[in-house]
Write an enzyme that holds these catalytic residues in place. Structure first.
Site, PDB file in Angstrom:
ATOM      1  N   CYS A 245       0.827  -1.215   0.000  1.00 31.45           N
ATOM      2  CA  CYS A 245       0.000   0.000   0.000  1.00 31.45           C
ATOM      3  C   CYS A 245       0.855   1.256   0.000  1.00 31.45           C
ATOM      4  O   CYS A 245       0.483   2.258  -0.618  1.00 31.45           O
ATOM      5  CB  CYS A 245      -0.962  -0.011   1.192  1.00 31.45           C
ATOM      6  SG  CYS A 245      -2.161  -1.361   1.063  1.00 31.45           S
ATOM      7  N   THR A 246       1.988   1.204   0.643  1.00 33.20           N
ATOM      8  CA  THR A 246       2.910   2.337   0.621  1.00 33.20           C
ATOM      9  C   THR A 246       3.476   2.506  -0.790  1.00 33.20           C
ATOM     10  O   THR A 246       3.536   3.626  -1.311  1.00 33.20           O
ATOM     11  CB  THR A 246       4.036   2.158   1.653  1.00 33.20           C
ATOM     12  OG1 THR A 246       3.442   2.063   2.956  1.00 33.20           O
ATOM     13  CG2 THR A 246       5.016   3.317   1.616  1.00 33.20           C
TER      14      THR A 246
END
Length: 153
Positions: free
Chosen positions: A47-48
């Site tokens: 997600c980062t």
């Protein structure tokens, strides 16, 4: 309900962003095309990487008349930390009850919420859908291609 498809009307919603301000989809659509991406969780590796890819392409989206909006079930406070830590120039919305996720059919894989990107035109019509938990790059590349096509039309 399954995932929204190209040609479907995007359900309107209002959710708080990372500052606690309420954001309503139809109000954003009055100004710009929206790239709405659902992701599993703040501060995780995938997600980062996805958020930073959207960040790195944000100017390209803005130049083509689009706004990027990320959505997960994380809290406003978690989003604030995540956005600050990664210098994200776009809003992250907190869908704590996963109501909007369900409306859009951004399905889960077991216990892990899905990763689905929608491009919504200014009329509120879904123009593109891409779903892949592991293949992050095409979320950005394909969305940008569609946004540019809409901008050129």
């Amino acid at each position: 309900m399954g995932t929204l498809q190209v040609g479907d009307k995007a359900p309107d919603f209002t959710l708080p962003d990372q500052t606690g301000k309420k954001v309503t989809l139809s109000e954003v659509l009055a100004e710009k095309v929206v790239v709405l991406y659902f992701y599993p969780k703040d501060n995780t590796r995938g997600c980062t990487a996805e958020a930073c890819s959207f960040r790195d392409s944000y100017e390209n989206f803005a130049d083509a008349g689009a706004e990027v909006i990320g959505v997960s079930s994380d809290t406003v406070a978690s989003h604030e930390t995540f956005a600050g830590r990664n210098a994200l120039p776009f809003v992250l919305l907190s869908d704590a009850g996963r109501v909007v996720r369900r409306q859009y059919g951004a399905a889960s894989l077991g216990l892990v919420p899905g990763r689905v990107t929608f491009v919504i035109d200014r009329d509120g019509t879904v123009r593109h859908v891409f779903s892949s938990v592991l293949n992050i790059g095409p979320h950005i590349e394909e969305a940008l291609k569609v946004v540019r096509e809409l901008h050129a039309a």
